[in-house]
Design an enzyme around this catalytic site. Structure first.
Site, PDB file in Angstrom:
ATOM      1  N   SER A  30       0.832  -1.190   0.000  1.00  0.00           N
ATOM      2  CA  SER A  30       0.000   0.000   0.000  1.00  0.00           C
ATOM      3  C   SER A  30       0.878   1.256   0.000  1.00  0.00           C
ATOM      4  CB  SER A  30      -0.973  -0.032   1.183  1.00  0.00           C
ATOM      5  OG  SER A  30      -1.998   0.919   1.010  1.00  0.00           O
ATOM      6  N   ASP A 104      -8.936  -5.124  -6.034  1.00  0.00           N
ATOM      7  CA  ASP A 104      -8.581  -4.051  -5.093  1.00  0.00           C
ATOM      8  C   ASP A 104      -9.486  -2.849  -5.352  1.00  0.00           C
ATOM      9  OD1 ASP A 104      -7.439  -2.084  -3.482  1.00  0.00           O
ATOM     10  OD2 ASP A 104      -5.384  -2.615  -4.022  1.00  0.00           O
ATOM     11  N   HIS A 138      -7.521  -5.405  -1.484  1.00  0.00           N
ATOM     12  CA  HIS A 138      -6.303  -4.683  -1.089  1.00  0.00           C
ATOM     13  C   HIS A 138      -5.406  -5.530  -0.186  1.00  0.00           C
ATOM     14  CE1 HIS A 138      -3.864  -1.142  -0.778  1.00  0.00           C
ATOM     15  NE2 HIS A 138      -3.912  -1.167   0.535  1.00  0.00           N
TER      16      HIS A 138
END
Length: 179
Positions: A30, A104, A138
């Site tokens: 991330s 995601d 994610h």
């Protein structure tokens, strides 16, 4: 500041004899993936390779702010461009493994971010690999995806950090040698 902090950390561990300077990799997920790509772009000789999972690399695709930046793309175009490792893909020298879940839906980290950075790297003749994990968001949840990601990262590090890559699994040190 990001580059000088990384340089200081590397100088410290190298100075203590903990690691060889030419065998240091960087990775993150991330925002950590975004920082990984930025360090590879702005300090191209610092790391032997990188691993970036589910990151945002082109900040112009997040036009209404990111992290602490509250101005929009139209108010601070230069900041968005300067903060985008995608815009510096030609400066990345170290091999980069990109991993992303195909579902995601985290704002700013859609799979297109990794796909476009991969295309930019390959277009500049860079060493890169893109792994898209089916049905993952994610954060990766399926055991198969987690194991696949771990295998990809281990092989990447073995290939690009050299013989005798050491990994730490479950708190015990294991030596992995490629032949």
């Amino acid at each position: 500041q990001l580059v000088s902090s990384a340089e200081a950390a590397i100088d410290y561990v190298v100075g203590r004899g903990i690691v060889a300077r030419d065998r240091i990799a960087i990775g993150g997920h991330s925002y950590g993936a975004f920082m990984t790509a930025n360090l590879l772009a702005h300090a191209p000789n610092l790391f032997c390779c990188g691993i970036a999972r589910s990151g945002a690399y082109n900040r112009t695709l997040t036009p209404f702010g990111f992290q602490a930046e509250e101005r929009t793309l139209w108010q601070a175009t230069g900041v968005y461009v300067e903060m985008s490792p995608y815009m510096c893909a030609d400066k990345i020298k170290a091999p980069l493994l990109l991993v992303h879940g195909d579902k995601d839906n985290n704002p700013g980290t859609f799979p297109m971010q990794s796909e476009r950075l991969y295309q930019a790297l390959k277009g500049h003749g860079k060493v890169a690999r893109l792994v898209i994990l089916p049905f993952e968001e994610h954060g990766y949840r399926a055991r198969e995806s987690v194991m696949h990601t771990m295998a990809e990262m281990t092989l990447w590090l073995q290939k690009h950090c050299g013989q005798g890559f050491v990994s730490h699994e479950g708190g015990r040190e294991t030596q992995e040698i490629t032949t």
